[in-house]
Design a protein around this motif. Structure first.
Motif, PDB file in Angstrom:
ATOM      1  N   TYR A  47       0.919  -0.847   0.183  1.00 25.35           N
ATOM      2  CA  TYR A  47      -0.244   0.171   0.335  1.00 25.35           C
ATOM      3  C   TYR A  47       0.566   1.417   0.114  1.00 25.35           C
ATOM      4  CZ  TYR A  47      -3.551  -3.591   1.185  1.00 25.35           C
ATOM      5  OH  TYR A  47      -4.252  -4.744   1.004  1.00 25.35           O
ATOM      6  N   LYS A  48       2.862   0.836  -0.134  1.00 26.41           N
ATOM      7  CA  LYS A  48       3.044   2.113   0.208  1.00 26.41           C
ATOM      8  C   LYS A  48       3.477   3.403   1.134  1.00 26.41           C
ATOM      9  CE  LYS A  48       6.015   3.414  -3.665  1.00 26.41           C
ATOM     10  NZ  LYS A  48       7.127   3.868  -3.437  1.00 26.41           N
ATOM     11  N   THR A  49       2.275   2.657   2.380  1.00 25.92           N
ATOM     12  CA  THR A  49       2.407   3.694   3.426  1.00 25.92           C
ATOM     13  C   THR A  49       3.296   2.635   4.235  1.00 25.92           C
ATOM     14  OG1 THR A  49       0.306   3.441   2.626  1.00 25.92           O
ATOM     15  CG2 THR A  49       0.631   3.111   5.469  1.00 25.92           C
ATOM     16  N   VAL A  50       3.765   4.165   5.597  1.00 27.61           N
ATOM     17  CA  VAL A  50       4.603   3.400   6.399  1.00 27.61           C
ATOM     18  C   VAL A  50       3.712   3.856   8.103  1.00 27.61           C
ATOM     19  CG1 VAL A  50       6.691   4.084   5.529  1.00 27.61           C
ATOM     20  CG2 VAL A  50       5.476   5.397   6.624  1.00 27.61           C
ATOM     21  N   ILE A  51       4.047   3.843   8.856  1.00 28.31           N
ATOM     22  CA  ILE A  51       3.192   3.886   9.883  1.00 28.31           C
ATOM     23  C   ILE A  51       4.233   4.896  11.501  1.00 28.31           C
ATOM     24  CG2 ILE A  51       1.783   2.714  12.039  1.00 28.31           C
ATOM     25  CD1 ILE A  51      -0.057   1.740   9.616  1.00 28.31           C
ATOM     26  N   PHE A  52       4.111   5.253  11.751  1.00 29.51           N
ATOM     27  CA  PHE A  52       4.610   6.091  12.961  1.00 29.51           C
ATOM     28  C   PHE A  52       4.240   5.799  14.127  1.00 29.51           C
ATOM     29  CE2 PHE A  52       7.323   7.796   9.320  1.00 29.51           C
ATOM     30  CZ  PHE A  52       8.299   7.580   9.635  1.00 29.51           C
ATOM     31  N   VAL A  53       4.620   4.857  15.242  1.00 38.18           N
ATOM     32  CA  VAL A  53       3.758   5.059  16.439  1.00 38.18           C
ATOM     33  C   VAL A  53       4.327   5.919  17.242  1.00 38.18           C
ATOM     34  CG1 VAL A  53       3.362   3.339  18.520  1.00 38.18           C
ATOM     35  CG2 VAL A  53       2.805   2.774  16.187  1.00 38.18           C
ATOM     36  N   HIS A  54       3.281   7.195  17.221  1.00 40.29           N
ATOM     37  CA  HIS A  54       4.682   8.312  17.677  1.00 40.29           C
ATOM     38  C   HIS A  54       4.145   8.564  18.792  1.00 40.29           C
ATOM     39  CE1 HIS A  54       6.225  11.173  14.040  1.00 40.29           C
ATOM     40  NE2 HIS A  54       6.723   9.755  14.549  1.00 40.29           N
ATOM     41  N   GLY A  55       4.779   8.754  20.156  1.00 39.48           N
ATOM     42  CA  GLY A  55       5.063   8.626  22.018  1.00 39.48           C
ATOM     43  C   GLY A  55       4.345  10.684  21.956  1.00 39.48           C
ATOM     44  N   CYS A  56       3.293  10.414  22.356  1.00 39.58           N
ATOM     45  CA  CYS A  56       2.722  11.735  22.576  1.00 39.58           C
ATOM     46  C   CYS A  56       3.282  12.996  23.180  1.00 39.58           C
ATOM     47  CB  CYS A  56       1.750  12.471  23.372  1.00 39.58           C
ATOM     48  SG  CYS A  56       0.303  10.491  22.788  1.00 39.58           S
ATOM     49  N   PHE A  57       4.116  12.522  23.818  1.00 43.45           N
ATOM     50  CA  PHE A  57       5.392  13.570  24.865  1.00 43.45           C
ATOM     51  C   PHE A  57       5.899  14.148  23.907  1.00 43.45           C
ATOM     52  CE2 PHE A  57       9.767  14.368  27.595  1.00 43.45           C
ATOM     53  CZ  PHE A  57       8.869  15.580  28.438  1.00 43.45           C
ATOM     54  N   TRP A  58       7.476  12.876  23.584  1.00 45.90           N
ATOM     55  CA  TRP A  58       8.812  13.755  22.676  1.00 45.90           C
ATOM     56  C   TRP A  58       7.386  13.698  21.151  1.00 45.90           C
ATOM     57  CZ3 TRP A  58      12.643  14.164  25.118  1.00 45.90           C
ATOM     58  CH2 TRP A  58      12.886  13.455  25.511  1.00 45.90           C
ATOM     59  N   HIS A  59       6.678  13.258  20.396  1.00 43.68           N
ATOM     60  CA  HIS A  59       6.751  13.847  18.760  1.00 43.68           C
ATOM     61  C   HIS A  59       5.122  15.586  19.125  1.00 43.68           C
ATOM     62  CE1 HIS A  59       9.028  11.004  16.958  1.00 43.68           C
ATOM     63  NE2 HIS A  59       8.195  10.798  17.598  1.00 43.68           N
ATOM     64  N   THR A  94       9.582  14.058   2.797  1.00 41.76           N
ATOM     65  CA  THR A  94       9.824  13.186   2.403  1.00 41.76           C
ATOM     66  C   THR A  94       9.219  11.839   1.469  1.00 41.76           C
ATOM     67  OG1 THR A  94      11.561  14.036   3.900  1.00 41.76           O
ATOM     68  CG2 THR A  94      12.391  12.931   1.492  1.00 41.76           C
ATOM     69  N   LEU A  95       8.765  11.228   2.611  1.00 37.57           N
ATOM     70  CA  LEU A  95       8.034  10.674   2.534  1.00 37.57           C
ATOM     71  C   LEU A  95       7.211  10.088   0.897  1.00 37.57           C
ATOM     72  CD1 LEU A  95       7.418   8.593   5.612  1.00 37.57           C
ATOM     73  CD2 LEU A  95       9.220   8.104   3.874  1.00 37.57           C
ATOM     74  N   LYS A  96       6.272  11.644   1.277  1.00 36.39           N
ATOM     75  CA  LYS A  96       5.067  12.095   0.151  1.00 36.39           C
ATOM     76  C   LYS A  96       6.017  11.933  -0.796  1.00 36.39           C
ATOM     77  CE  LYS A  96       1.796  13.742   4.008  1.00 36.39           C
ATOM     78  NZ  LYS A  96       1.619  14.810   4.342  1.00 36.39           N
ATOM     79  N   LYS A  97       6.590  12.445  -1.265  1.00 35.58           N
ATOM     80  CA  LYS A  97       8.000  13.081  -2.317  1.00 35.58           C
ATOM     81  C   LYS A  97       7.908  11.850  -3.474  1.00 35.58           C
ATOM     82  CE  LYS A  97       9.032  17.504  -1.697  1.00 35.58           C
ATOM     83  NZ  LYS A  97      10.530  18.059  -0.688  1.00 35.58           N
ATOM     84  N   LEU A  98       8.647  10.407  -1.812  1.00 44.26           N
ATOM     85  CA  LEU A  98       9.270   9.822  -2.302  1.00 44.26           C
ATOM     86  C   LEU A  98       8.129   8.610  -2.547  1.00 44.26           C
ATOM     87  CD1 LEU A  98      11.688   8.927   0.157  1.00 44.26           C
ATOM     88  CD2 LEU A  98      11.928   9.600  -2.347  1.00 44.26           C
ATOM     89  N   GLY A  99       6.809   9.461  -2.415  1.00 45.43           N
ATOM     90  CA  GLY A  99       5.510   7.672  -2.886  1.00 45.43           C
ATOM     91  C   GLY A  99       4.861   6.987  -1.975  1.00 45.43           C
ATOM     92  N   TRP A 100       5.173   7.820  -0.691  1.00 45.61           N
ATOM     93  CA  TRP A 100       4.889   7.163   0.592  1.00 45.61           C
ATOM     94  C   TRP A 100       3.371   8.009   1.523  1.00 45.61           C
ATOM     95  CZ3 TRP A 100       6.173   1.529   1.598  1.00 45.61           C
ATOM     96  CH2 TRP A 100       7.323   1.071   0.898  1.00 45.61           C
ATOM     97  N   GLN A 101       3.144   6.447   1.787  1.00 45.66           N
ATOM     98  CA  GLN A 101       1.297   7.823   2.305  1.00 45.66           C
ATOM     99  C   GLN A 101       2.257   7.611   3.979  1.00 45.66           C
ATOM    100  OE1 GLN A 101      -2.892   7.757   3.403  1.00 45.66           O
ATOM    101  NE2 GLN A 101      -2.123   5.495   3.362  1.00 45.66           N
TER     102      GLN A 101
END
Ligand SMILES: [Zn+2]
Length: 153
Positions: A47-59, A94-101
């Motif tokens: 699906y050309k998709t990447v997922i980040f699981v982000h900590g609310c505090f740091w991010h 950058t990810l979007k430019k490379l075609g990744w969601q």
């Protein structure tokens, strides 16, 4: 207060488990996890998709009660947070430019399965292996309806 960046954190395990139940194939340790900008926690190549699981505090999850700022050394913290947010934004561009969601799943959201499922379903097409336990299937339908009709707050 530990930095949520190691693998196998609880929110990450929840995210993986949900994706698995929804029938998505993904990698967590593949070359793309290591090489794509920001080193995504989860990569769904199909699906050309990447997922980040982000900590609310740091991010710095916007409007989140967990995105607090320590009382002392505020200047230091604010500078640090600013760098983190800027880095995240650059990576996503950058990810979007490379075609990744890029898809961000916030740590606090992962406590709410309905919300998380809604987010995943809104971002990805249904799979043929889409299956959930009965109680979650109901939840998913509710979530999907909300996502489709935009009845979110
Ligand atoms: Zn949050």
């Amino acid at each position: 207060m530990s930095r949520v960046q190691g693998k196998n954190t609880k929110p990450e395990l929840i995210a993986r488990s949900l994706l698995h139940q929804l029938g998505y194939r993904f990698t967590v340790n593949g070359p793309k996890n290591k090489r794509l900008p920001g080193k995504p926690d989860i990569v769904l190549p199909k699906y050309k998709t990447v997922i980040f699981v982000h900590g609310c505090f740091w991010h710095r999850h916007p409007n989140c009660k967990y995105a607090t700022t320590p009382k002392s050394n505020q200047e230091y913290w604010n500078a640090k947070f600013k760098r983190n947010v800027e880095r995240d934004q650059t990576n996503q561009r950058t990810l979007k430019k490379l075609g990744w969601q890029p898809l961000i799943l916030w740590e606090c959201e992962l406590k709410d399965l309905e919300k998380t499922i809604a987010k995943i379903i809104a971002a990805l097409p249904r799979t043929t292996a889409f299956s959930l336990p009965e109680e979650l299937e109901d939840l998913a339908l509710v979530a999907e309806t909300k996502a489709t009709y935009g009845k979110r707050k």
